[in-house]
Design an enzyme around this catalytic site. Structure first.
Site, PDB file in Angstrom:
ATOM      1  N   SER A  73      17.345 109.816  39.519  1.00 12.75           N
ATOM      2  CA  SER A  73      15.992 110.322  40.156  1.00 12.75           C
ATOM      3  C   SER A  73      14.983 109.092  40.284  1.00 12.75           C
ATOM      4  O   SER A  73      13.945 109.319  39.386  1.00 12.75           O
ATOM      5  CB  SER A  73      15.534 111.584  39.483  1.00 12.75           C
ATOM      6  OG  SER A  73      15.327 111.576  38.008  1.00 12.75           O
ATOM      7  N   VAL A 107      -8.370  96.978  74.837  1.00 16.06           N
ATOM      8  CA  VAL A 107      -9.518  96.142  74.158  1.00 16.06           C
ATOM      9  C   VAL A 107     -10.130  95.363  75.125  1.00 16.06           C
ATOM     10  O   VAL A 107      -9.679  95.265  76.325  1.00 16.06           O
ATOM     11  CB  VAL A 107      -8.438  94.998  73.616  1.00 16.06           C
ATOM     12  CG1 VAL A 107      -9.190  93.815  72.915  1.00 16.06           C
ATOM     13  CG2 VAL A 107      -7.720  95.357  72.329  1.00 16.06           C
ATOM     14  N   ASP A 108     -11.655  95.181  74.846  1.00 17.01           N
ATOM     15  CA  ASP A 108     -12.404  94.516  75.625  1.00 17.01           C
ATOM     16  C   ASP A 108     -12.684  95.320  76.904  1.00 17.01           C
ATOM     17  O   ASP A 108     -13.151  94.601  77.972  1.00 17.01           O
ATOM     18  CB  ASP A 108     -11.949  92.953  76.133  1.00 17.01           C
ATOM     19  CG  ASP A 108     -13.263  92.219  76.142  1.00 17.01           C
ATOM     20  OD1 ASP A 108     -14.449  92.559  75.722  1.00 17.01           O
ATOM     21  OD2 ASP A 108     -13.043  91.451  77.139  1.00 17.01           O
ATOM     22  N   LYS A 142     -16.256  99.552  75.244  1.00 18.47           N
ATOM     23  CA  LYS A 142     -16.476 100.943  74.571  1.00 18.47           C
ATOM     24  C   LYS A 142     -17.931 100.596  73.988  1.00 18.47           C
ATOM     25  O   LYS A 142     -18.670 101.406  74.039  1.00 18.47           O
ATOM     26  CB  LYS A 142     -15.399 101.201  73.832  1.00 18.47           C
ATOM     27  CG  LYS A 142     -13.999 101.346  74.621  1.00 18.47           C
ATOM     28  CD  LYS A 142     -12.791 101.969  73.796  1.00 18.47           C
ATOM     29  CE  LYS A 142     -12.383 100.685  72.958  1.00 18.47           C
ATOM     30  NZ  LYS A 142     -11.869  99.499  73.621  1.00 18.47           N
TER      31      LYS A 142
END
Length: 641
Positions: A552, A42-43, A46
């Protein structure tokens, strides 16, 4: 006044200009395409990096630039300067928090190459988004904040990129401007990352010191802030690195068939995207899984017939012989075909909020093939931070594990490491149609090659004709205490009076023998129904009318049994009884124990029941006696031949 040019000179100049334009357009049209992702913690910057690439490659319109400058001043995260991350972070939540949540795809190009870049989120909780972005990438740019060094999420994303087959790794040490462009800091980070990379099998990577905010070593011009660095700039490296399509061309020919092109009676071609190798008219090919052989008659593209086609191109092939070939088949080189199997070891990345249900039927989609598949209990879960193998009984959101996968029929495949198209798959929930997992086939299990279906001379049709009846499975489903077993017993008595050959499989009776090893967890309930379905299928092969009385509780397992049988053989009978009525009856005292906490995983109390949405027959035991319900069912299933 200068003399006017001669007419011939004008024409010659125009011709040269036209020739230059044609050459430019041809060059642009035939530029290679590189798909890459940016990832990291993070941070790490990008989104800023991608915004800078778009800005420097002149891919921002004037009105976008005006809006960017205005937004940058309003947000104020970069001291009044342009905040390039705002070009990519399109969600309101992303701009408010200053993080990336969704995968953002952007297109840009340079004089040498076209690019599609995916900005992947850094938060661990969005790992599934990162997997989506990495699945089609040729290269990964792993960003590291120069102030923080190699972090847990850096390792996590590097591992996933390597797992997904990305072999071109760029280590972009970002924010060098915040550490005074220190060579010592850069080299320390590179050495730390190299030790980790070698431990997970990353053989090589390219390290570049950059500043996404300031633009250092992003474009072709080397930064004067890093005179100690003599490697390529980021864009130089992106423009020259070998793309996957070039590598794929060196592999054996593979083309999954997407559709059969039959515009008229005189033309029959097989269309698809070539995933590996190259092909020419006259080349011998093999159609899988049937194994039939032929030769390529012609290669048809949108502009007409071609002399050859290579990996990455979408084409239509015509064959010299009339062979059975349809969507889901694979056309391959005749002397080096891919494998065919129905049991595999696979690495699975779980993408859904609901955990993997071991033994449940999912749709498995691989290339153009779609089959039903089940996943066994994982051999282990992978801790991507420590790379430890952990014990696991299931997989939860964002977890990665290795497990055995079984398909209901053989599929054409290659290990993911050799061919992404024939080795990568997704799992889809049969009820919700949601994609729940992405997977990579590692290898086929040896037993899948050693166990073959033994053909018998007496067919299921012969068995049925001897009994003068059509085999069926009457599947009674409903809550405990709804009356399933009682009604099923009444129906079987009536069928016996009609000289019908039947067998009743009751839930409690089966758990005394065949399924005595199973409990009542969700996974055990799924396996319980799978086994009963297989037994019921064998009984219909013998020509019997099979009655089953099982709670079921899950639609997916009832659908799994339906898929095992021939069309119209599975008849779902919903014994519709309200929970309060079933609880009042409580013949076995089970509801009371469940309410007291003495009986865990009891359907209707602390385990869900999913009622049928479109059952063939519905009976309400509040309005009908068991005898009336049985008569109603008999009327609905007639005639039996």
């Amino acid at each position: 006044m200068a003399d006017a040019p001669q007419t011939g000179q004008v024409y010659e100049t125009d011709a040269l200009i036209a020739e230059d334009i044609d050459a430019y357009l041809d060059t642009h049209q035939h530029k290679t395409m590189l798909r890459f992702i940016t990832c990291g913690s993070v941070d790490d910057g990008k989104s800023t990096l991608i915004g800078r690439l778009l800005y420097d490659s002149k891919m921002i319109f004037e009105d976008q630039l005006d809006a960017l400058e205005s937004d940058s001043k309003r947000v104020g995260t970069q001291g009044g300067e342009i905040d390039f991350a705002l070009l990519v972070d399109g969600l309101a939540a992303e701009r408010e928090q200053g993080i990336t949540i969704d995968v953002a795809y952007r297109f840009f190009n340079t004089e040498k190459r076209k690019f599609i870049v995916a900005d992947c989120p850094g938060h661990e909780q969005y790992t599934r988004n990162m997997v989506t972005g990495a699945s089609t990438a040729d290269l990964a740019v792993i960003l590291i904040d120069a102030r923080k060094g190699v972090l847990v999420q850096t390792r996590r994303h590097s591992y996933i990129c390597h797992l997904l087959g990305i072999r071109n790794i760029v280590l972009a040490v970002n924010k060098m401007d915040l550490v005074d462009y220190s060579q010592e800091v850069f080299e320390r980070i590179v050495e730390d990352y190299r030790g980790f990379a070698e431990s997970i099998g990353i053989e090589s990577f390219t390290a570049i010191p950059i500043s996404g905010f300031k633009g250092d070593n992003i474009t072709s011009s080397p930064s004067h802030h890093t005179p100690w660095y003599d490697g390529p700039s980021l864009i130089d490296h992106l423009e020259t690195v070998e793309v996957r399509s070039a590598v794929d061309r060196q592999k054996p020919f593979r083309m999954p068939v997407q559709w059969v092109n039959r515009p008229n009676l005189d033309f029959r071609g097989f269309a698809g995207l070539i995933s590996g190798g190259e092909i020419r008219p006259g080349d011998p090919v093999r159609v899988l899984p049937s194994g039939r052989t032929s030769t390529v008659k012609s290669i048809v593209m949108w502009e007409g017939e071609a002399d050859e086609a290579v990996a990455g191109q979408s084409v239509t092939l015509t064959l010299a012989d009339e062979v059975d070939c349809s969507r889901g088949d694979v056309i391959a080189t005749a002397d080096d075909p891919p494998q065919v199997a129905d049991q595999f070891e696979a690495t699975i990345v779980w993408l859904a909020d609901q955990d993997l249900q071991v033994g449940r039927g999912y749709w498995l989609k691989l290339a153009t093939q779609t089959v039903s598949a089940t996943v066994q209990e994982p051999k282990y879960e992978i801790d991507v931070n420590s790379r430890e193998h952990l014990a696991a009984k299931t997989l939860s959101l964002n977890e990665i594990g290795v497990a055995e996968v079984t398909t209901d029929k053989p599929i054409v495949f290659e290990p993911y490491a050799d061919n992404r198209a024939l080795g990568g798959f997704i799992l889809v929930d049969k009820i919700t149609n949601a994609t729940v997992a992405a997977g990579m086939l590692n290898f086929s299990l040896r037993r899948s090659q050693n166990v073959h279906w033994q053909a018998t001379d007496i067919t299921r049709e012969h068995h049925a004709s001897l009994k003068n009846q059509t085999p069926r499975v009457l599947w009674f489903t409903g809550l405990s205490g709804s009356g399933k077993s009682t009604i099923a017993n009444e129906v079987e008595k009536r069928l016996a009076l009609m000289n019908r050959h039947t067998f009743l499989l009751d839930g409690d009776n089966v758990r005394h023998g065949l399924n005595k090893d199973l409990g009542f967890t969700e996974a055990d309930r799924i396996e319980n129904i799978r086994r009963v379905g297989e037994v019921a299928k064998l009984m219909t092969d013998a020509g019997l009318i099979v009655l089953t009385a099982f709670i079921s509780p899950f639609r997916a397992e009832r659908q799994l049994v339906r898929d095992m049988l021939a069309e119209h053989e599975f008849i779902e009978i919903f014994v519709d009884t309200p929970l309060e009525v079933a609880e009042e009856r409580d013949v076995k005292g089970l509801y009371r124990k469940a309410r007291e906490g003495k009986l865990k995983n009891f359907t209707g109390i602390d385990s869900p029941y999913e009622p049928p949405e479109n059952p063939e027959i519905r009976v309400n035991t509040v309005e009908m006696t068991p005898e009336e319900a049985a008569d109603h069912i008999i009327q609905q299933i007639l005639p039996l031949k």
